[in-house]
Write an enzyme that holds these catalytic residues in place. Sequence first.
Site, PDB file in Angstrom:
ATOM      1  N   HIS A 327       0.894  -1.136  -0.275  1.00 17.14           N
ATOM      2  CA  HIS A 327      -0.301  -0.572   0.043  1.00 17.14           C
ATOM      3  C   HIS A 327       0.749   1.385  -0.317  1.00 17.14           C
ATOM      4  CE1 HIS A 327      -3.176  -2.477   0.564  1.00 17.14           C
ATOM      5  NE2 HIS A 327      -4.275  -1.721   0.526  1.00 17.14           N
ATOM      6  N   GLY A 328       2.472   0.663   0.502  1.00 18.41           N
ATOM      7  CA  GLY A 328       2.982   2.475   0.929  1.00 18.41           C
ATOM      8  C   GLY A 328       4.388   2.169   1.762  1.00 18.41           C
TER       9      GLY A 328
END
Length: 477
Positions: A327-328
């Site tokens: 996701h990041g």
Amino acid sequence: MLFNSFQFLVFLVIAFSAYWLFFHRHRALRNSFLLVSSYLFYGWWDYRFLGLIAFSTLADFAVGQAIFKSEQASKRKILLATSLLVNLGLLGYFKYANFFVDSFADFSRSVLGLEPNVSSLAIILPVGISFYTFQTLSYTIDIYRKRLEPTKNLVEFAAFVSFFPQLVAGPIERASNLLPQFKEKKSFRYEDGSEGMRLIVWGLFKKTVIADNCAPYVNEIFSNYQDQPAAVLFMGAVLFAFQIYGDFSGYSDIAIGTARLFGFRLMTNFNYPYFSRDVAEFWRRWHISLSTWFRDYLYIPLGGSRRNMNRTLLNVFIIFVVSGFWHGADWTFIVWGGLHALFIMPVVALGLNRKHLAEERTTIPKITEIAQMGLTFFLVCLAWVFFRAPSVNVAGDYLLGMIQRPQLPENFYFFSPWLLGLIGFMLISEWLGKNHSPERWMEKIPKWGRYAFYLLLFGLWFLFASSEKQEFIYFQF
């Protein structure tokens, strides 16, 4: 080109009209048209990265052909490794290089007492790279596993990789589902058109009315969390839960609906996740295309649940941490994934992770069901704080504030009755359709009720749609 922009409306009307008037009868023309439209759509964001997606497409097309033709196990492994290296190398460079450089510098300063001479690379993240990378990886892995035959048509494959409805934020499609649809004969069906429009309208409502109206409150609370009482902090987490749900599931609905207008069926990506009764059920309903990707291409190869319980729990922990990292490039996402692992591991250990799979829900929930849904939603909101906060320290302070400042706020400026009413309207609408697939639930409403519902929806959209266009949150991934 945002889905909720005038430019996309013009683009969609022109593409839809040209597709069904001039191109749909001839497969080669149709796929070429979709490919050009998709590259135009992507180039509208940033034309500099068109070469990147073209390179990824050519690499996986060539590797897929070579794996299929090869009978030598060692050669097939080398070819698969090449695909993994190319795809994950590009993803790693564009998405994680800054993270590793900055983390190394922070570690050197805080632990070793050194002042390294490094600077951030300031690499721009190409929108959608996490999504189309996973999509092309599944193609080569499935060919390697002999579950899929590669296409010999480069245009067809390129159209599959870049198909504009789901290019920048999913759903992450499997080649075995989407690629054969580029070979099918296409003729316009009224049912596809009406279902596609229904999904687009509902998705726009969730994005522009729910998510975009939650955003200012969430931004205000998370920016000034230091002095806020617990009630406000808790409301900030709850509103972010509905912001990200309205934003991402709204995007998925519009993507699936847009694809349906062109005669394509994409997989369901959300299935009423906030009605889940445990965290395991939540992950069977939230971002389904990603969670099933990790299940098939990471969890099962690691051994899944075929070995002892300790190994099963370790595998669960690994896929959630990796999911957070996907996701990041930030520790906040890794902690978010780790928290979900901790929430789900007791459910797996007790063998309750499949308990709620096939149960049909009654219209009026039982007390125990309400308690289960409330507890699950509470845990999910706690984890969302890490997902939303700019750093792990901020998220920790935010959660501590919920414990240390239990007093009520001096004013209730955050307590917007009409926004809570709109969220309630969305939840009631979905609750009434919870026993059907999200794509079909509106069809279960009688015809007169359906028209009344659309009228109400347009009225709410006209009255409450946010005038400030917010980018879709998942574009950053």
